[in-house]
Design a protein around this motif. Structure first.
Motif, PDB file in Angstrom:
ATOM      1  N   LEU A  15       8.781  -1.403  -1.337  1.00  0.00           N
ATOM      2  CA  LEU A  15       9.797  -0.898  -2.263  1.00  0.00           C
ATOM      3  C   LEU A  15       9.994  -1.826  -3.471  1.00  0.00           C
ATOM      4  CD1 LEU A  15      12.456   0.412   0.262  1.00  0.00           C
ATOM      5  CD2 LEU A  15      10.934   1.771  -1.172  1.00  0.00           C
ATOM      6  N   LEU A  16       9.557  -3.072  -3.363  1.00  0.00           N
ATOM      7  CA  LEU A  16       9.674  -4.011  -4.478  1.00  0.00           C
ATOM      8  C   LEU A  16       8.560  -3.824  -5.507  1.00  0.00           C
ATOM      9  CD1 LEU A  16      10.556  -7.249  -2.499  1.00  0.00           C
ATOM     10  CD2 LEU A  16      12.097  -5.762  -3.770  1.00  0.00           C
ATOM     11  N   LEU A  17       7.520  -3.118  -5.146  1.00  0.00           N
ATOM     12  CA  LEU A  17       6.367  -2.958  -6.029  1.00  0.00           C
ATOM     13  C   LEU A  17       6.726  -2.237  -7.326  1.00  0.00           C
ATOM     14  CD1 LEU A  17       3.319  -3.342  -6.307  1.00  0.00           C
ATOM     15  CD2 LEU A  17       3.037  -1.114  -5.239  1.00  0.00           C
ATOM     16  N   VAL A  18       7.500  -1.162  -7.246  1.00  0.00           N
ATOM     17  CA  VAL A  18       7.815  -0.370  -8.438  1.00  0.00           C
ATOM     18  C   VAL A  18       8.691  -1.147  -9.419  1.00  0.00           C
ATOM     19  CG1 VAL A  18       8.895   1.744  -9.278  1.00  0.00           C
ATOM     20  CG2 VAL A  18       7.453   1.804  -7.247  1.00  0.00           C
ATOM     21  N   PRO A  19       9.779  -1.802  -9.003  1.00  0.00           N
ATOM     22  CA  PRO A  19      10.553  -2.578  -9.985  1.00  0.00           C
ATOM     23  C   PRO A  19       9.732  -3.699 -10.637  1.00  0.00           C
ATOM     24  CG  PRO A  19      11.847  -2.254  -8.008  1.00  0.00           C
ATOM     25  CD  PRO A  19      10.464  -1.763  -7.711  1.00  0.00           C
ATOM     26  N   VAL A  20       8.887  -4.360  -9.859  1.00  0.00           N
ATOM     27  CA  VAL A  20       8.042  -5.417 -10.416  1.00  0.00           C
ATOM     28  C   VAL A  20       7.074  -4.831 -11.440  1.00  0.00           C
ATOM     29  CG1 VAL A  20       6.213  -7.070  -9.855  1.00  0.00           C
ATOM     30  CG2 VAL A  20       8.279  -6.971  -8.456  1.00  0.00           C
ATOM     31  N   GLY A  51      11.611   6.778  -6.295  1.00  0.00           N
ATOM     32  CA  GLY A  51      12.052   7.846  -5.400  1.00  0.00           C
ATOM     33  C   GLY A  51      10.930   8.320  -4.487  1.00  0.00           C
ATOM     34  N   PHE A  52       9.738   8.479  -5.038  1.00  0.00           N
ATOM     35  CA  PHE A  52       8.602   8.903  -4.210  1.00  0.00           C
ATOM     36  C   PHE A  52       8.206   7.821  -3.207  1.00  0.00           C
ATOM     37  CE2 PHE A  52       7.816  11.794  -7.863  1.00  0.00           C
ATOM     38  CZ  PHE A  52       7.906  12.981  -7.151  1.00  0.00           C
TER      39      PHE A  52
END
Length: 164
Positions: A15-20, A51-52
């Motif tokens: 889940l941290l991948l997208v913000p990074v 979201g996905f």
């Protein structure tokens, strides 16, 4: 209840991948173009993608997690009491190749998979269980040998004999 064997499913670290990635795209645009006027586009794409990713993580942790306690075995969404398991059916031995001929597969290989799934999930391996009512199901795990090793002591009777 202390779990004897667990596979929680995918790590929440994904889940941290997208913000990074979102911050990296904004920083790259600022460094290469010298402006960040379109930062809101990256944030909008990041929120939609998050979201996905969250949906996939939730589904993975719900449908492909395994937990064994002294009282119950849970594969995905289905839980059965350990007391209802009559025996663990013989399966593949460690020296048995994963790519065997169809006639080499155990008889339980076509049994219903636990967890309200149509088949054993990808990258998981099945293990046949005969229940007390005579039906056969497939429990599954990434490491089916470790699950079998954790489940076998729970099925032995106090006098040391295997269950009938």
């Amino acid at each position: 209840m202390t779990p004897l064997y667990t596979e929680p499913g995918p790590s929440r670290g994904w889940l941290l991948l997208v913000p990074v990635a979102t911050v990296a795209m904004i920083a790259t645009q600022w460094l290469l173009a010298g402006r960040t006027s379109d930062w809101w586009v990256w944030v909008l794409l990041g929120v939609c993608t998050q979201g996905f990713v969250w949906l996939q993580m939730t589904a993975g942790r719900t449908h492909v997690s395994v937990a064994l306690t002294p009282e119950q075995l849970r594969c995905g969404e289905e839980t059965i009491p350990v007391a209802e398991i009559a025996e663990i059916l013989p399966g593949k031995t460690p020296d048995h190749p994963r790519r065997a001929k169809p006639e080499d597969y155990p008889s339980w290989a076509s049994a219903r998979a636990m967890g309200r799934l149509r088949s054993v999930p990808r990258r998981r391996y099945g293990m046949g269980l005969r229940l007390a009512d005579g039906s056969v199901v497939q429990a599954w795990a990434r490491n089916d040998y470790a699950l079998r090793a954790a489940l076998e002591p729970l099925l032995t009777r106090p006098d040391g004999a295997a269950p009938a």
